[in-house]
Design an enzyme around this catalytic site. Structure first.
Site, PDB file in Angstrom:
ATOM      1  N   ASP A  69       0.815  -1.210   0.000  1.00 33.54           N
ATOM      2  CA  ASP A  69       0.000   0.000   0.000  1.00 33.54           C
ATOM      3  C   ASP A  69       0.855   1.269   0.000  1.00 33.54           C
ATOM      4  O   ASP A  69       0.408   2.338   0.415  1.00 33.54           O
ATOM      5  CB  ASP A  69      -0.940   0.015   1.205  1.00 33.54           C
ATOM      6  CG  ASP A  69      -0.193  -0.059   2.532  1.00 33.54           C
ATOM      7  OD1 ASP A  69       1.036  -0.267   2.516  1.00 33.54           O
ATOM      8  OD2 ASP A  69      -0.851   0.090   3.586  1.00 33.54           O
ATOM      9  N   HIS A 280      25.077   2.269 -16.674  1.00 35.07           N
ATOM     10  CA  HIS A 280      23.982   2.681 -15.800  1.00 35.07           C
ATOM     11  C   HIS A 280      23.937   1.804 -14.552  1.00 35.07           C
ATOM     12  O   HIS A 280      22.886   1.322 -14.148  1.00 35.07           O
ATOM     13  CB  HIS A 280      22.650   2.630 -16.553  1.00 35.07           C
ATOM     14  CG  HIS A 280      22.483   3.746 -17.525  1.00 35.07           C
ATOM     15  ND1 HIS A 280      21.394   3.832 -18.384  1.00 35.07           N
ATOM     16  CD2 HIS A 280      23.249   4.832 -17.801  1.00 35.07           C
ATOM     17  CE1 HIS A 280      21.513   4.919 -19.129  1.00 35.07           C
ATOM     18  NE2 HIS A 280      22.633   5.536 -18.794  1.00 35.07           N
ATOM     19  N   ASP A 297      28.032   9.457 -11.685  1.00 41.28           N
ATOM     20  CA  ASP A 297      27.133  10.102 -12.641  1.00 41.28           C
ATOM     21  C   ASP A 297      25.848  10.386 -11.882  1.00 41.28           C
ATOM     22  O   ASP A 297      25.017   9.498 -11.680  1.00 41.28           O
ATOM     23  CB  ASP A 297      26.887   9.172 -13.831  1.00 41.28           C
ATOM     24  CG  ASP A 297      26.012   9.795 -14.919  1.00 41.28           C
ATOM     25  OD1 ASP A 297      25.317  10.790 -14.636  1.00 41.28           O
ATOM     26  OD2 ASP A 297      26.027   9.277 -16.056  1.00 41.28           O
ATOM     27  N   ASP A 308      22.766  16.822 -14.966  1.00 39.26           N
ATOM     28  CA  ASP A 308      23.338  15.524 -15.340  1.00 39.26           C
ATOM     29  C   ASP A 308      24.845  15.724 -15.478  1.00 39.26           C
ATOM     30  O   ASP A 308      25.318  16.200 -16.508  1.00 39.26           O
ATOM     31  CB  ASP A 308      22.712  15.043 -16.649  1.00 39.26           C
ATOM     32  CG  ASP A 308      23.087  13.605 -16.986  1.00 39.26           C
ATOM     33  OD1 ASP A 308      23.794  12.970 -16.191  1.00 39.26           O
ATOM     34  OD2 ASP A 308      22.671  13.119 -18.056  1.00 39.26           O
ATOM     35  N   HIS A 380      28.407   4.608 -26.517  1.00 33.81           N
ATOM     36  CA  HIS A 380      27.198   5.436 -26.372  1.00 33.81           C
ATOM     37  C   HIS A 380      27.401   6.776 -27.069  1.00 33.81           C
ATOM     38  O   HIS A 380      28.527   7.153 -27.425  1.00 33.81           O
ATOM     39  CB  HIS A 380      26.868   5.654 -24.890  1.00 33.81           C
ATOM     40  CG  HIS A 380      27.947   6.335 -24.106  1.00 33.81           C
ATOM     41  ND1 HIS A 380      28.178   7.691 -24.168  1.00 33.81           N
ATOM     42  CD2 HIS A 380      28.860   5.841 -23.231  1.00 33.81           C
ATOM     43  CE1 HIS A 380      29.172   8.013 -23.354  1.00 33.81           C
ATOM     44  NE2 HIS A 380      29.611   6.907 -22.784  1.00 33.81           N
ATOM     45  N   HIS A 384      22.889  14.376 -25.186  1.00 36.78           N
ATOM     46  CA  HIS A 384      21.425  14.345 -25.213  1.00 36.78           C
ATOM     47  C   HIS A 384      20.928  15.669 -24.672  1.00 36.78           C
ATOM     48  O   HIS A 384      21.639  16.388 -23.954  1.00 36.78           O
ATOM     49  CB  HIS A 384      20.869  13.165 -24.408  1.00 36.78           C
ATOM     50  CG  HIS A 384      21.274  13.150 -22.959  1.00 36.78           C
ATOM     51  ND1 HIS A 384      20.692  13.960 -22.008  1.00 36.78           N
ATOM     52  CD2 HIS A 384      22.221  12.417 -22.302  1.00 36.78           C
ATOM     53  CE1 HIS A 384      21.246  13.727 -20.822  1.00 36.78           C
ATOM     54  NE2 HIS A 384      22.179  12.807 -20.970  1.00 36.78           N
ATOM     55  N   HIS A 391      16.775  12.969 -20.116  1.00 39.72           N
ATOM     56  CA  HIS A 391      16.896  12.860 -21.572  1.00 39.72           C
ATOM     57  C   HIS A 391      15.691  13.609 -22.134  1.00 39.72           C
ATOM     58  O   HIS A 391      14.650  13.022 -22.412  1.00 39.72           O
ATOM     59  CB  HIS A 391      16.910  11.398 -22.024  1.00 39.72           C
ATOM     60  CG  HIS A 391      18.126  10.655 -21.585  1.00 39.72           C
ATOM     61  ND1 HIS A 391      18.251   9.288 -21.695  1.00 39.72           N
ATOM     62  CD2 HIS A 391      19.291  11.075 -21.034  1.00 39.72           C
ATOM     63  CE1 HIS A 391      19.426   8.909 -21.232  1.00 39.72           C
ATOM     64  NE2 HIS A 391      20.074   9.974 -20.821  1.00 39.72           N
ATOM     65  N   GLU A 419      29.375  14.221 -22.993  1.00 36.71           N
ATOM     66  CA  GLU A 419      29.798  13.175 -22.057  1.00 36.71           C
ATOM     67  C   GLU A 419      30.486  12.001 -22.747  1.00 36.71           C
ATOM     68  O   GLU A 419      29.967  10.876 -22.748  1.00 36.71           O
ATOM     69  CB  GLU A 419      28.600  12.664 -21.263  1.00 36.71           C
ATOM     70  CG  GLU A 419      27.382  12.273 -22.102  1.00 36.71           C
ATOM     71  CD  GLU A 419      26.273  11.644 -21.270  1.00 36.71           C
ATOM     72  OE1 GLU A 419      26.565  10.758 -20.448  1.00 36.71           O
ATOM     73  OE2 GLU A 419      25.123  12.063 -21.451  1.00 36.71           O
ATOM     74  N   TYR A 423      35.498   2.790 -21.579  1.00 36.38           N
ATOM     75  CA  TYR A 423      35.224   1.758 -20.587  1.00 36.38           C
ATOM     76  C   TYR A 423      35.918   0.476 -21.037  1.00 36.38           C
ATOM     77  O   TYR A 423      35.599  -0.065 -22.097  1.00 36.38           O
ATOM     78  CB  TYR A 423      33.720   1.519 -20.456  1.00 36.38           C
ATOM     79  CG  TYR A 423      32.931   2.816 -20.431  1.00 36.38           C
ATOM     80  CD1 TYR A 423      32.652   3.473 -19.239  1.00 36.38           C
ATOM     81  CD2 TYR A 423      32.494   3.405 -21.634  1.00 36.38           C
ATOM     82  CE1 TYR A 423      31.959   4.669 -19.226  1.00 36.38           C
ATOM     83  CE2 TYR A 423      31.796   4.589 -21.628  1.00 36.38           C
ATOM     84  CZ  TYR A 423      31.532   5.231 -20.432  1.00 36.38           C
ATOM     85  OH  TYR A 423      30.845   6.420 -20.424  1.00 36.38           O
ATOM     86  N   ARG A 440      34.226   8.490 -17.532  1.00 36.85           N
ATOM     87  CA  ARG A 440      33.280   9.362 -18.233  1.00 36.85           C
ATOM     88  C   ARG A 440      33.371  10.745 -17.585  1.00 36.85           C
ATOM     89  O   ARG A 440      33.434  10.856 -16.357  1.00 36.85           O
ATOM     90  CB  ARG A 440      31.850   8.823 -18.139  1.00 36.85           C
ATOM     91  CG  ARG A 440      30.827   9.686 -18.867  1.00 36.85           C
ATOM     92  CD  ARG A 440      29.507   8.943 -19.143  1.00 36.85           C
ATOM     93  NE  ARG A 440      28.754   8.569 -17.962  1.00 36.85           N
ATOM     94  CZ  ARG A 440      28.634   7.333 -17.501  1.00 36.85           C
ATOM     95  NH1 ARG A 440      29.268   6.337 -18.092  1.00 36.85           N
ATOM     96  NH2 ARG A 440      27.903   7.075 -16.416  1.00 36.85           N
ATOM     97  N   GLU A 442      31.258  14.317 -17.848  1.00 40.13           N
ATOM     98  CA  GLU A 442      30.016  14.850 -18.416  1.00 40.13           C
ATOM     99  C   GLU A 442      29.724  16.230 -17.854  1.00 40.13           C
ATOM    100  O   GLU A 442      29.755  16.448 -16.642  1.00 40.13           O
ATOM    101  CB  GLU A 442      28.852  13.915 -18.088  1.00 40.13           C
ATOM    102  CG  GLU A 442      27.496  14.406 -18.580  1.00 40.13           C
ATOM    103  CD  GLU A 442      26.383  13.435 -18.244  1.00 40.13           C
ATOM    104  OE1 GLU A 442      25.317  13.518 -18.871  1.00 40.13           O
ATOM    105  OE2 GLU A 442      26.582  12.586 -17.339  1.00 40.13           O
TER     106      GLU A 442
END
Length: 482
Positions: A69, A280, A297, A308, A380, A384, A391, A419, A423, A440, A442
């Site tokens: 609930d 991610h 990130d 971001d 990637h 964006h 995004h 970004e 890797y 990375r 960014e």
């Protein structure tokens, strides 16, 4: 005593039934939210951009259950928020290109709000109701959701109805409620069964508006970015071997909350060692080791707008030679991406510029020979759009195709990320000294009339600046290692 209880119940119900604006002192709450004038301007801009003889219908987001609930904290559909500022479920907005008369109402805007419920508001918070929507949000022709079923607007009079139906409403349908989102969607479908309903046209017209940020939006977005950069700075000072990924995440998100962010803009990515190579990764449970890289990130959300920002740092405060080589390659790729951020430039050129630098650099390091091998380690896109969604909607993305360069190029007012990343997971076909290095970097960038402005530079980016900040003391005490 029973009579007194009944009297108290009546008085309490009457108090809760007061207009929402009469129950609170607005000066004690956030005073920097988007104004009714902003939302009215955006509705006017939408009408100007709509094709002739059309209507737009925007639904609220559904509520979503977490377990049993307990629901997740409610998040409004960004398009409805953008156009109205309304933050409750079970509602919809109708906008027509031209004025229409519907029953005893006339106009171009018709709003259906969630009904007030004093008993329910005791548990889950105040609702605006029709009076609050009218007085606080400045909307006109406001009715309750339960009135939509008998609302005599003939949708067949329009050449098309622009609408994207929300997903998930059927999962939370209440059989006792006749004006929840499930019912509103069912009533809309019945009213438009003989009409042309276009989701692509809705996405296109809304993306045309949302991709170019107004000054009021930029103030909120910059606030979100500034809060985020404070979080990254504090994590750099806090990080040390034998802490866990979640320790770093907790510092990051504490800085967000303590500076006014309502939520994180997305699940915080806090990956050390081999997890820095998972794009991610959000588990964030690993113990950090001396010699690991740590990739954060993370982005704060402020009044609906999300930052971001990604930074990568050595857990022990000093980059190894191999880590430094990859880091400086990614930093050079990001600088190439920045250089491509010019008005009138195709959006894709930012990625092309960054990818070429990574390809050349990996070739020099003996890690990849060509673009196909480079894509193994840089898999990637570089950019964006950013705004109400992490995004954000932009003409030219996968959901909103367009062949009009005037809309798909970088244009003043667009905010995007830059970004690039490299890797190299364990067992990659290269020298093992590169394994488990994930980097990375960014930043968030505004396209201006003359070029661009990087909005997130208060979080260090260079090797020297990162290492320097990591030598400073943190305001947070290091927890006892587990």
């Amino acid at each position: 005593m029973a009579g007194l209880c009944v009297l108290f119940s009546i008085l309490l119900t009457g108090l809760l039934a007061l207009p929402a604006s009469a129950q609170i002192n607005p000066a004690l709450y956030d005073t920097d939210k988007l104004s009714p004038a902003f939302h009215a301007d955006r509705r006017a801009a939408l009408r100007a951009a709509m094709p002739s003889n059309t209507a737009v219908v925007v639904f609220a987001n559904p509520e979503r259950n977490r377990n049993n609930d307990t629901d997740f904290q409610y998040a409004q559909d960004p398009n409805l928020y953008y156009l109205t500022g309304y933050g409750e479920p079970n509602a919809l907005l109708i906008i027509t290109k031209d004025e229409v008369t519907v029953g005893n109402q006339r106009g171009t805007e018709f709003f259906f709000a969630q009904e007030r419920n004093p008993r329910q508001e005791t548990w889950t918070g105040r609702r605006l109701g029709t009076e609050g929507v009218t007085n606080q949000l400045g909307l006109r022709n406001v009715s309750l959701g339960k009135d939509f079923n008998n609302f005599p607007l003939d949708f067949a009079r329009f050449d098309s109805v622009l609408c994207v139906l929300p997903k998930g409403a059927v999962d939370y349908a209440d059989p006792k409620e006749k004006a929840d989102l499930f019912d509103l969607i069912g009533q809309f479908n019945a009213k438009t069964q003989d009409c042309t309903v276009s989701a692509p046209a809705f996405r296109l017209v809304m993306a045309k508006l949302r991709q170019f940020k107004q000054p009021e939006e930029m103030a909120l977005l910059q606030k979100a970015i500034d809060i985020t950069c404070q979080g990254h700075r504090e994590v750099m000072k806090f990080l040390a071997p034998n802490l866990t990924e979640y320790h770093a995440q907790s510092v990051m998100e504490y800085m967000f909350k303590s500076n006014g962010s309502e939520y994180v803009g997305y699940g915080s990515i806090a990956g050390g060692g081999e997890n820095s190579c998972i794009l991610h990764y959000i588990t964030n449970r690993r113990k950090l080791q001396d010699g690991d890289l740590f990739l954060a990130d993370c982005g704060a959300e402020y009044h609906g707008y999300t930052a971001d920002v990604t930074r990568t740092m050595p857990v022990n405060g000093t980059f190894s030679p191999a880590q430094k080589a990859i880091y400086e390659l990614v930093l050079a790729a990001q600088e190439a991406g920045f250089s491509a951020c010019k008005p009138g430039t195709p959006f894709r050129n930012v990625h092309k510029a960054a990818f070429q630098v990574v390809q050349d650099g990996l070739a020099r390091l003996g890690i990849a020979r060509d673009s196909a091998e480079t894509a193994r380690y840089f898999m990637h896109g570089t950019s964006h759009s950013l705004g109400l969604d992490v995004h954000d909607w932009r003409v030219g993305d996968r959901m909103i195709p367009s062949h009009n360069p005037a809309l798909t190029n970088l244009n003043p007012g667009l905010v995007l990320t830059v970004e690039p990343g490299v890797y190299i997971p364990a067992n990659s076909p290269c020298d093992p000294k590169w394994w488990n290095i994930g980097v990375r970097i960014e930043d968030d960038v505004l396209i201006t009339d003359t070029g661009h402005r990087v909005l997130s530079l208060t979080a260090p980016r260079t090797v020297a600046d990162v290492e320097k900040l990591m030598r400073e003391p943190s305001q947070f005490k290091k927890p006892v290692s587990r």
